[in-house]
Write an enzyme that holds these catalytic residues in place. Sequence first.
Site, mmCIF file in Angstrom:
data_model
loop_
_atom_site.group_PDB
_atom_site.id
_atom_site.type_symbol
_atom_site.label_atom_id
_atom_site.label_comp_id
_atom_site.label_asym_id
_atom_site.label_seq_id
_atom_site.Cartn_x
_atom_site.Cartn_y
_atom_site.Cartn_z
ATOM 1 C CD GLU A 1 -2.268 -2.150 0.895
ATOM 2 O OE1 GLU A 1 -3.147 -2.759 0.271
ATOM 3 O OE2 GLU A 1 -1.374 -2.738 1.536
ATOM 4 C CE1 TYR B 1 0.576 3.921 5.151
ATOM 5 C CE2 TYR B 1 -0.292 1.773 4.529
ATOM 6 C CZ TYR B 1 -0.502 3.079 4.949
ATOM 7 O OH TYR B 1 -1.785 3.540 5.159
ATOM 8 N NE ARG C 1 -2.515 -5.283 2.829
ATOM 9 C CZ ARG C 1 -3.546 -5.858 2.223
ATOM 10 N NH1 ARG C 1 -3.814 -7.131 2.478
ATOM 11 N NH2 ARG C 1 -4.306 -5.199 1.382
ATOM 12 C CG HIS D 1 -2.890 4.708 0.914
ATOM 13 N ND1 HIS D 1 -4.086 4.033 0.970
ATOM 14 C CD2 HIS D 1 -2.146 4.226 1.941
ATOM 15 C CE1 HIS D 1 -4.069 3.185 1.995
ATOM 16 N NE2 HIS D 1 -2.903 3.275 2.587
ATOM 17 N NE ARG E 1 -16.075 -3.646 -4.756
ATOM 18 C CZ ARG E 1 -17.296 -4.070 -4.523
ATOM 19 N NH1 ARG E 1 -17.635 -4.493 -3.316
ATOM 20 N NH2 ARG E 1 -18.196 -4.093 -5.474
ATOM 21 C CB ALA F 1 -10.766 -4.906 6.267
ATOM 22 N NE ARG F 2 -13.813 -1.692 2.108
ATOM 23 C CZ ARG F 2 -14.073 -1.340 0.848
ATOM 24 N NH1 ARG F 2 -14.578 -0.150 0.583
ATOM 25 N NH2 ARG F 2 -13.830 -2.173 -0.153
ATOM 26 C CD GLN G 1 -21.654 7.668 2.001
ATOM 27 O OE1 GLN G 1 -22.346 6.866 1.396
ATOM 28 N NE2 GLN G 1 -22.157 8.756 2.529
ATOM 29 C CB CYS H 1 -14.846 2.416 7.027
ATOM 30 S SG CYS H 1 -15.261 2.172 5.282
ATOM 31 C CG ASP I 1 -24.917 11.053 3.778
ATOM 32 O OD1 ASP I 1 -25.479 10.765 4.860
ATOM 33 O OD2 ASP I 1 -23.738 11.439 3.721
ATOM 34 C CB ALA I 2 -27.393 6.004 2.736
#
Length: 734
Positions: A207, A209, A257, A295, A332, A354-355, A383, A385, A694-695
């Site tokens: 990622e 880093y 990772r 990122h 995803r 994760a999410r 939104q 997280c 928003d939601a």
Amino acid sequence: MNESTQSNRTGAGDAAQPGFEPYQLGNLTLPNRFVMGSMHLGLEGAAGVAERMAAFYARRFKGGVGLIVTGGIGVSAIARGSNTFFDIQNPEHAAELREMNALLKSKYGIRLKNADGDAKAGDGDTDDGGEQGGSGQVAMCAQLFHAGRYAFYRDCVAPSAIRSPINRFTPRALSEEECWQTVRDFGAAAKLAIETGFGAVEIMASEGYLINQFCSPVTNQRDDHFGGDAERRMNMALEVLKAVRANVPAGFPVIVRMSGIDLIPDSSTFEEVCKLAAALRDSGATALNIGIGWHESRVPTISQLVPRGAWAKIAGRIKRATPGIPIIASNRVNEETTMRSIFENEEADIISMARPFLADAMIINKIKSDEAHRVNTCIACNQACLDHGVVEKIASCIVNPEAVNELEYEELAGAEKKRVLVIGSGPGGLEAARVAAARGHEVILLERADRLGGQLNLAAEIPGKFEFRETIRYFEHELRALGVHVRLKHHCDLNLLEELDPDAVIFATGVRPREIDLPGLDSIASGTYVDYLTGKFQPGRKVAVLGGGGIGIDVAHKLTHAGESTIQSYFDRYNVESYTDTVIREQDSGPKVAVFKRTGKPGAGLGPTTIWALKQELAANGVEFHHGLNYKAATADGLQIEKKNGESYDYDCDSVLLCIGQVSENTLARQYHSRHPEKQIFVIGGARDARGVDAKRAFLEGNQAACAIGVSDGQAGTGTIPAAGAALAGAPTA
């Protein structure tokens, strides 16, 4: 070299459910082949957060996952990405982590495996219907982290003094001795991880880093042991792995990772990635967790624009090129079909998510018990997280406001059973009905349409946002399971309210499109966003979208995007298979579209982790943006526009789409309140305030309002659940 991945599978498992057989990872026997990946909660680095973090992680263990990776834990003070990171060499931070792991055992009954223990999953507390891990062992895994040039500090460091485009600070290049000190810091951090109760570690080398920066020619322009050619650019990763291995017992799981593809032009080639993977395998890595992108990459990796399971293809390529070590795929992956495909196509040995664990802590056990239809699916919106993380707010989840607030919900006061009426089944109404029923109330949900979902049905028409259909599916099944009385095609008025005579009412009656008084509008084809998304209005070949907020941007995306992306079409669009020239490609968008916004920048207010990608997509499709203007008139040939400086111009178009905002639908709520000021009455979501609705806000307010029903004034504010600001008649807010 590690044993083959086939030998890591300790049981035959259920052929119909790949991934649910026990799996050997070093000296740890996982109950299944699912891992909760690293994710910052926004609590890290603060004092007194151990119990709240333990409550969050305990729910996920009870939901069936066997290994949880923490958010990045700095291996030193300078390694932290910001103030919202732990530094494991800081005694106070180490004590917080030690207490978190201790509370997982003592308070929540999670029998963690660590270097000194051999606890079995399933021992201890298993409330909430969850089976802790099943047959196997469970452990917390500390991610050992160094931000490098991504640290938001003036004194950040990197392999070379090259500033990241997403950081205003230029890093200082590490000396060779400082590089060796960094290696020693990773070793010391691994030792401290064991001392604080962790049963595995993961080295963050992806990622973008620090370790990933050392691997890339874009950010490493050194000429010493740690840079100069592809071989030496690998040395930081290899030396860190050796130092970590030297500080943990034999067999202790050490995951790396590593970046499977940087998605940065001119960065590491696929051949270099595979060479690093083999070297890490031969240097003692227990498994390789394949990260995707930096990122600063201009290729979306985890947002709704990305097809499900796309990046497992990269993990699969590395797996085929690097036999003899378990490969972990991530990004995803949010539902059963995608998981099954990854395992059946042998693209990974383990799946990291994760999410999805934010959205539903019980996802693994639900799928295992053939209840995938009751999974609250992650919709990849970012939104609550990642967008929260960017501004250093505590993470949560748009579709599960209780995420990272588990401790507060544990402490909520009980409710006296009431007869509750919820009017409207958009996001706020659905969540209000679910929570009210779960808290023991009798709930009736009225919806004037012939299906549940409200505005979610419109959102699901936007490319990528099809995930909202999963949210509707979840609530359909959940409300049925909770005994909510759902009445579709029911228009609610005062007479019906009086007939039902509820104890409490939650008005989730939503919004309607704002009207515009534009001279000449009747001379050109026009419609609102609702007309377009419901198929009542079909724009022409040259479309002016009036309104450049979130709805206008979404509508422009739908106008110029031909259906949902496949993995192949997505890879082609971003030239992913080039590996080192990954940029979006322009394409024929079909209709010519222009977005007009009177004030501010188009898309202002949308999430920082997604708006850039969406605007990039629109620009590649030829969408024009006009802002700082007023609409003078419409004609049969288009629009007359006046700029803020007084200049005017004509824009030729054959149709106009109106996305100029919304108006709250709350008349019925005010009428009923005037008749019954003594009742608990709540107005939530867009019905309360249409500005910027928003939601995320709607789900949260629905949850909060339901939590306040049947609770006395003195109890309503227990815990730290924020107020909805939605109550009428002096009723307590949640």
